[in-house]
Design a protein around this motif. Structure first.
Motif, mmCIF file in Angstrom:
data_model
loop_
_atom_site.group_PDB
_atom_site.id
_atom_site.type_symbol
_atom_site.label_atom_id
_atom_site.label_comp_id
_atom_site.label_asym_id
_atom_site.label_seq_id
_atom_site.Cartn_x
_atom_site.Cartn_y
_atom_site.Cartn_z
ATOM 1 N N THR A 100 0.822 -1.212 0.000
ATOM 2 C CA THR A 100 0.000 0.000 0.000
ATOM 3 C C THR A 100 0.856 1.263 0.000
ATOM 4 O OG1 THR A 100 -0.155 0.084 2.432
ATOM 5 C CG2 THR A 100 -1.864 -1.149 1.244
ATOM 6 N N ARG A 101 2.048 1.178 0.543
ATOM 7 C CA ARG A 101 2.919 2.352 0.623
ATOM 8 C C ARG A 101 3.896 2.463 -0.532
ATOM 9 N NH1 ARG A 101 1.399 0.741 5.482
ATOM 10 N NH2 ARG A 101 1.238 2.148 7.268
ATOM 11 N N PHE A 102 4.329 1.316 -1.062
ATOM 12 C CA PHE A 102 5.430 1.341 -2.024
ATOM 13 C C PHE A 102 5.103 0.745 -3.389
ATOM 14 C CE2 PHE A 102 7.364 1.183 2.228
ATOM 15 C CZ PHE A 102 8.123 2.339 2.193
ATOM 16 N N LEU A 103 3.885 0.225 -3.568
ATOM 17 C CA LEU A 103 3.555 -0.392 -4.852
ATOM 18 C C LEU A 103 2.266 0.174 -5.445
ATOM 19 C CD1 LEU A 103 4.533 -2.560 -6.847
ATOM 20 C CD2 LEU A 103 3.106 -4.223 -5.618
ATOM 21 N N GLY A 104 1.186 0.096 -4.714
ATOM 22 C CA GLY A 104 -0.089 0.604 -5.217
ATOM 23 C C GLY A 104 -1.215 0.228 -4.282
ATOM 24 N N PRO A 105 -2.424 0.706 -4.545
ATOM 25 C CA PRO A 105 -3.569 0.381 -3.685
ATOM 26 C C PRO A 105 -3.796 -1.128 -3.627
ATOM 27 C CG PRO A 105 -4.126 2.095 -5.269
ATOM 28 C CD PRO A 105 -2.797 1.566 -5.683
ATOM 29 N N VAL A 106 -4.122 -1.624 -2.451
ATOM 30 C CA VAL A 106 -4.349 -3.056 -2.253
ATOM 31 C C VAL A 106 -5.818 -3.302 -1.940
ATOM 32 C CG1 VAL A 106 -3.838 -5.056 -0.798
ATOM 33 C CG2 VAL A 106 -2.002 -3.491 -1.463
ATOM 34 N N VAL A 107 -6.429 -4.190 -2.696
ATOM 35 C CA VAL A 107 -7.813 -4.617 -2.468
ATOM 36 C C VAL A 107 -7.805 -6.122 -2.274
ATOM 37 C CG1 VAL A 107 -10.143 -4.781 -3.433
ATOM 38 C CG2 VAL A 107 -8.746 -2.749 -3.891
ATOM 39 N N THR A 108 -8.359 -6.599 -1.178
ATOM 40 C CA THR A 108 -8.359 -8.038 -0.949
ATOM 41 C C THR A 108 -9.624 -8.464 -0.226
ATOM 42 O OG1 THR A 108 -7.007 -9.899 -0.157
ATOM 43 C CG2 THR A 108 -7.105 -7.940 1.250
ATOM 44 N N VAL A 109 -9.720 -9.767 0.042
ATOM 45 C CA VAL A 109 -10.922 -10.363 0.631
ATOM 46 C C VAL A 109 -10.561 -10.981 1.968
ATOM 47 C CG1 VAL A 109 -12.627 -12.218 0.349
ATOM 48 C CG2 VAL A 109 -12.006 -10.774 -1.601
ATOM 49 N N ALA A 110 -11.467 -10.880 2.942
ATOM 50 C CA ALA A 110 -11.261 -11.499 4.253
ATOM 51 C C ALA A 110 -12.383 -12.489 4.521
ATOM 52 C CB ALA A 110 -11.231 -10.436 5.345
ATOM 53 N N GLU A 111 -11.998 -13.706 4.908
ATOM 54 C CA GLU A 111 -12.974 -14.734 5.256
ATOM 55 C C GLU A 111 -13.573 -14.432 6.624
ATOM 56 O OE1 GLU A 111 -13.154 -19.632 5.716
ATOM 57 O OE2 GLU A 111 -11.280 -18.609 5.225
ATOM 58 N N HIS A 112 -14.850 -14.712 6.773
ATOM 59 C CA HIS A 112 -15.516 -14.470 8.052
ATOM 60 C C HIS A 112 -14.917 -15.348 9.147
ATOM 61 C CE1 HIS A 112 -18.838 -11.647 7.436
ATOM 62 N NE2 HIS A 112 -18.861 -12.090 6.192
#
Length: 316
Positions: free
Chosen positions: A131-143
């Motif tokens: 997020t700081r050195f490459l690009g925006p991060v979008v991911t999924v979290a399991e409940h």
């Protein structure tokens, strides 16, 4: 007396950042040693999984490898809990990224990159770095249960700068990923080396039949975005880099080259072939660095209960 793992982890999240780093690292290393010695829940399965990665290992070698695996696993938790206190300079010193040039070019051009991840190294540290050195991060979290624990994890990862989409079974998660993939050029890492649902894909991992998630390949095919496998391992830090990192340990994040579907393949075949391709990358890495594979649950079909096993896609 029964110990609630969720409550314990939430308490640790509040306490660990306040402790000296040497003390929290020592406590978690001790927990790893005790877990490996006593064979608590998950440790026998970890050993069984590692036996696939190192099939010629003796019992003594497997015991040692399991110990190293648990130390790596507990190091992940200790470091992750301390991440909110880590400066950008320390974060940059702790991470060494390999083969990022083509990934940066895609993101700079506004084209998302889908990344298939396994339970390797410290993926929270990798996400915070990205997020700081490459690009925006979008991911999924399991409940997770209880809900308080799940919300705690969401808040924690969002606090690191990542966009987190809760995993739902109604298809809304995939639709949310599609929307995010149209907004700029995020990197979309998806933890995918285990999936026992009806949509799981049968693949060959470490020479054995296993079941993994189709998500990374499905998203790449649906959007036309690049797919890469990402591996993460620990490395010892020394000298100026160790001083700058404020830690004895760093990680190496390696991006594969772009994984392409077979020419002319239909959607289902493309997803299957892409999935097998990233699994082979991950498998090759696990053979070289088995101690950083934190898979404490069944992933190989031979270890699963046939009565509970649902039909899945398979590699032809």
């Amino acid at each position: 007396m029964r110990i609630d793992p969720g409550a314990l982890l939430l308490s640790a999240a509040r306490v660990v950042p306040r402790l000296p780093a040497w003390l929290s690292a020592g406590v978690f290393a001790g927990v790893a040693e005790i877990a490996a010695l006593t064979g608590v829940a998950g440790v026998p399965q970890l050993r069984a999984n590692l036996a696939r990665a190192v099939p010629d290992a003796t019992d003594r070698e497997l015991r040692r490898l399991t110990r190293l695996g648990m130390r790596s696993y507990m190091r992940y938790y200790e470091e992750a809990l301390r991440l909110p206190t880590v400066s950008d300079a320390q974060l940059g010193a702790r991470v060494r990224a390999v083969n990022t040039e083509w990934v940066r070019a895609e993101l700079t051009a506004g084209r998302p990159v889908v990344a298939a991840l396994a339970h390797l190294g410290n993926w929270d540290l990798a996400g915070a770095w990205a997020t700081r050195f490459l690009g925006p991060v979008v991911t999924v979290a399991e409940h997770l249960e209880p809900e308080e624990l799940f919300q705690g994890f969401l808040d924690f990862r969002r606090g690191l700068g990542m966009t987190i989409i809760p995993l739902e079974q109604d298809g809304s998660t995939f639709r949310a990923l599609l929307r995010e993939s149209r907004s700029g050029g995020p990197i979309i890492p998806l933890l995918a080396d285990r999936d026992l649902s009806r949509s799981g894909v049968d693949v060959e991992l470490l020479g054995e039949r296993a079941r993994v998630a189709p998500g990374p390949a499905t998203l790449a095919v649906a959007t036309g975005n690049a797919l890469t496998s990402v591996t993460i391992r620990y490395e010892r830090l020394r000298g100026p880099r160790r001083q700058a990192a404020g830690s004895r340990w760093g990680i190496v994040i390696t991006f594969s080259d772009r994984i392409e579907p077979p020419a002319g393949a239909q959607r289902e075949e493309a997803v299957t072939r892409l999935t097998q391709a990233w699994v082979e990358d991950i498998g090759d890495f696990i053979r070289r660095h088995p101690e950083d594979w934190h898979m404490l649950q069944p992933v190989f079909v031979a270890d699963l209960d046939p009565a509970r096993l649902k039909p899945a896609g398979s590699v032809a």
